[in-house]
Design an enzyme around this catalytic site. Sequence first.
Site, short mmCIF file in Angstrom:
data_model
loop_
_atom_site.label_atom_id
_atom_site.label_comp_id
_atom_site.label_asym_id
_atom_site.label_seq_id
_atom_site.Cartn_x
_atom_site.Cartn_y
_atom_site.Cartn_z
CE LYS A 195 -86.54 17.90 -76.78
NZ LYS A 195 -85.80 16.61 -76.84
N GLY A 247 -85.93 17.16 -66.44
CA GLY A 247 -84.58 16.84 -66.89
C GLY A 247 -83.57 17.34 -65.88
CB SER A 248 -79.94 17.78 -66.20
OG SER A 248 -79.92 18.62 -67.34
CB THR A 249 -80.22 21.01 -61.88
OG1 THR A 249 -81.09 20.22 -61.05
CG2 THR A 249 -80.11 22.41 -61.29
CB ALA A 251 -81.34 21.10 -69.39
N GLY A 252 -82.45 22.81 -66.92
CA GLY A 252 -83.56 23.54 -66.29
C GLY A 252 -83.23 25.01 -66.08
CD GLU A 269 -91.54 17.99 -61.10
OE1 GLU A 269 -90.73 17.39 -60.38
OE2 GLU A 269 -92.61 18.45 -60.69
CB CYS A 304 -85.42 12.56 -60.74
SG CYS A 304 -87.14 12.06 -60.54
CD GLU A 403 -79.56 13.89 -60.92
OE1 GLU A 403 -79.35 14.61 -61.90
OE2 GLU A 403 -80.70 13.53 -60.56
P1 NAD Z 1 -81.44 16.52 -69.91
O1 NAD Z 1 -81.63 17.75 -69.09
O2 NAD Z 1 -80.15 16.34 -70.61
O3 NAD Z 1 -82.57 16.43 -71.04
C1 NAD Z 1 -83.94 16.37 -70.73
C2 NAD Z 1 -84.75 16.77 -71.96
O4 NAD Z 1 -84.54 18.15 -72.22
C3 NAD Z 1 -84.36 16.05 -73.24
O5 NAD Z 1 -85.53 15.85 -74.00
C4 NAD Z 1 -83.41 17.03 -73.91
O6 NAD Z 1 -83.35 16.86 -75.31
C5 NAD Z 1 -84.05 18.36 -73.54
N1 NAD Z 1 -83.15 19.51 -73.42
C6 NAD Z 1 -81.89 19.52 -72.93
N2 NAD Z 1 -81.41 20.78 -72.92
C7 NAD Z 1 -82.40 21.58 -73.39
C8 NAD Z 1 -82.53 22.99 -73.61
N3 NAD Z 1 -81.53 23.84 -73.33
N4 NAD Z 1 -83.69 23.46 -74.09
C9 NAD Z 1 -84.73 22.63 -74.34
N5 NAD Z 1 -84.67 21.28 -74.18
C10 NAD Z 1 -83.52 20.77 -73.70
O7 NAD Z 1 -81.75 15.30 -68.93
P2 NAD Z 1 -81.65 13.73 -69.23
O8 NAD Z 1 -80.23 13.31 -69.25
O9 NAD Z 1 -82.52 13.40 -70.39
O10 NAD Z 1 -82.37 13.13 -67.92
C11 NAD Z 1 -81.73 12.94 -66.71
C12 NAD Z 1 -82.06 14.09 -65.77
O11 NAD Z 1 -83.47 14.22 -65.62
C13 NAD Z 1 -81.52 13.86 -64.37
O12 NAD Z 1 -80.95 15.06 -63.89
C14 NAD Z 1 -82.76 13.52 -63.56
O13 NAD Z 1 -82.69 13.80 -62.18
C15 NAD Z 1 -83.79 14.35 -64.24
N6 NAD Z 1 -85.16 13.86 -63.96
C16 NAD Z 1 -85.96 14.58 -63.12
C17 NAD Z 1 -87.22 14.11 -62.80
C18 NAD Z 1 -88.14 14.87 -61.87
O14 NAD Z 1 -89.33 14.59 -61.85
N7 NAD Z 1 -87.63 15.80 -61.08
C19 NAD Z 1 -87.68 12.92 -63.37
C20 NAD Z 1 -86.84 12.21 -64.23
C21 NAD Z 1 -85.57 12.69 -64.53
#
Ligand code: NAD
Length: 497
Positions: A195, A247-249, A251-252, A269, A304, A403
């Site tokens: 996705k 993605g973001s912490t 959402a993680g 991640e 990130c 961040e």
């Molecule tokens: P985000 O967390 O908003 O979204 C990431 C993905 O998750 C998107 O596809 C989004 O649609 C999906 N998503 C969001 N909430 C969800 C949920 N509750 N359930 C399932 N899916 C969900 O992040 P973003 O704004 O797209 O990206 C930026 C973030 O990603 C920053 O915090 C950055 O540090 C992090 N990032 C981390 C790494 C790493 O390897 N550690 C690499 C790149 C980016």
Amino acid sequence: MGGRCTLASTLAEKDERLPVYEYEGMYVAGKWSPTSGPRIEVRSPASGVVLGRVSEASTADVGVAVDSARAALDHGPWRNWSPAERAAAISALADAIESRTEVFADLISAEVGSPRKWTPFGQLATALGVYRSCAAIAPDYEFEAKRPSLIGGEVLVRRVPVGVVAAIVPWNAPLFTAALKMAPALAAGCAIVLKPSPEAPLGLSMLSECIEEAGIPAGVVNIVSGGIATGEALVEHPGVDKVSFTGSTGAGKRIGAACARDIRRVTLELGGKSAAIVLDDVVVDAKLIKGLVTGVMANNGQICAAQTRILLPRSRYDEILEPFAAAVAAMRVGDPTERETEVGPVINKAARDRIEAAVSGAIEAGARVVAGGTRPDGLDGGAYVNPTVLADVDNDMAIARDELFGPVAVVIAYDGDDEAVAVANDSEYGLAGAVWSADPVRAADVATRMQTGSVSVNSPAPLDFGSPFGGFKKSGIGREGGPEGIATYLESQSIIL
Ligand code: NAD
């Protein structure tokens, strides 16, 4: 062309240099199939023009994609492929992507806003490096081994695919973050539902062409678009065996909690606030300044592992700060698709407003602007922020703790190596970092004291493709890259003979 990409050339709103990419439906069981959700417009962060459209996958659509992956796993030819055959498919996938480098680079620069001169390396070569490194490791990976049994006889330890993998990725590096999941999952023999983020789904929709060209059997990789609701449907689907999320912490945390409810395997991640420690013996030369600038400003500060906290020895503070600030102030800000641009827009205007508010808050808290801090002139149509350096920052300020995900460096003074390490480690994150010194042995020693997943010495490079990458603390759980990355897509099974 039902479901497939169509390239419109007549829309008045389009940017004349790019076609409008139309992906209808979802890529499931080897073809584009209809979905029930609405269309999502993808707009350029540089101008707001529509670059393309994808279809949002509903909960029911997600179910179809998961079923497709399950069928490919249980009944397709994939499970009979040897590790070497799977590795060959991963190599072929890399070749198919590489053959489209220019098209991918144009598209990803447009949808993410990455400077076009950086994209072939930062967005593409990195993804290719991940696929090729995994393809090199996979044929000799120990998927089965016998060991003596402590109760007599032998034990056959098998490492079997974890099953159906939900791979959820962010917008900042779509091909690369997807590669870090797809390559090891394919090497392990899993099937995938990928996705993309709704901000940058076009490049990953185009990846479907490469999957077909690589000869990966239908259903092994499926692609569904959508936002949080689609992601949640995927994470909570009982047919998903493992979630791999970048993605973001914030959402993680939610995804980790949802996986815990069903004991679903999960790799996270997440975000970072990494530090570059400059030791007091450093030679202040072009390599150092360029390395510090790249470490924080690459991809418009939206990485990130960006080294956003620059820790300078108080004894040499101004000597290093001045050329660093001058180099940032001299960066060319503009349209990311122009070859001379060094800093493009951030992903959207909401992100720009958030970054500007954080910079204002830092100034109120006592930070001093030594570069940027303003919007560039004449670029009002896009989400632009001038690359910014804030000096005299205290590590307790919000700007040093949260961040920001934008082109903003904070500079913090320290006295002595111990304080530098303490400040670097005083963060809820622990993803990456760098140490700069005239003495690489001293630098490596300081690196070992940093509580962070990877540290580079005299370089801004945040990772090595053949080695594990991931976070300590709230930067995540698990690792991607190298043999450790493959291991997270396997379950161990002991057959006591
Ligand atoms: P985000 O967390 O908003 O979204 C990431 C993905 O998750 C998107 O596809 C989004 O649609 C999906 N998503 C969001 N909430 C969800 C949920 N509750 N359930 C399932 N899916 C969900 O992040 P973003 O704004 O797209 O990206 C930026 C973030 O990603 C920053 O915090 C950055 O540090 C992090 N990032 C981390 C790494 C790493 O390897 N550690 C690499 C790149 C980016």
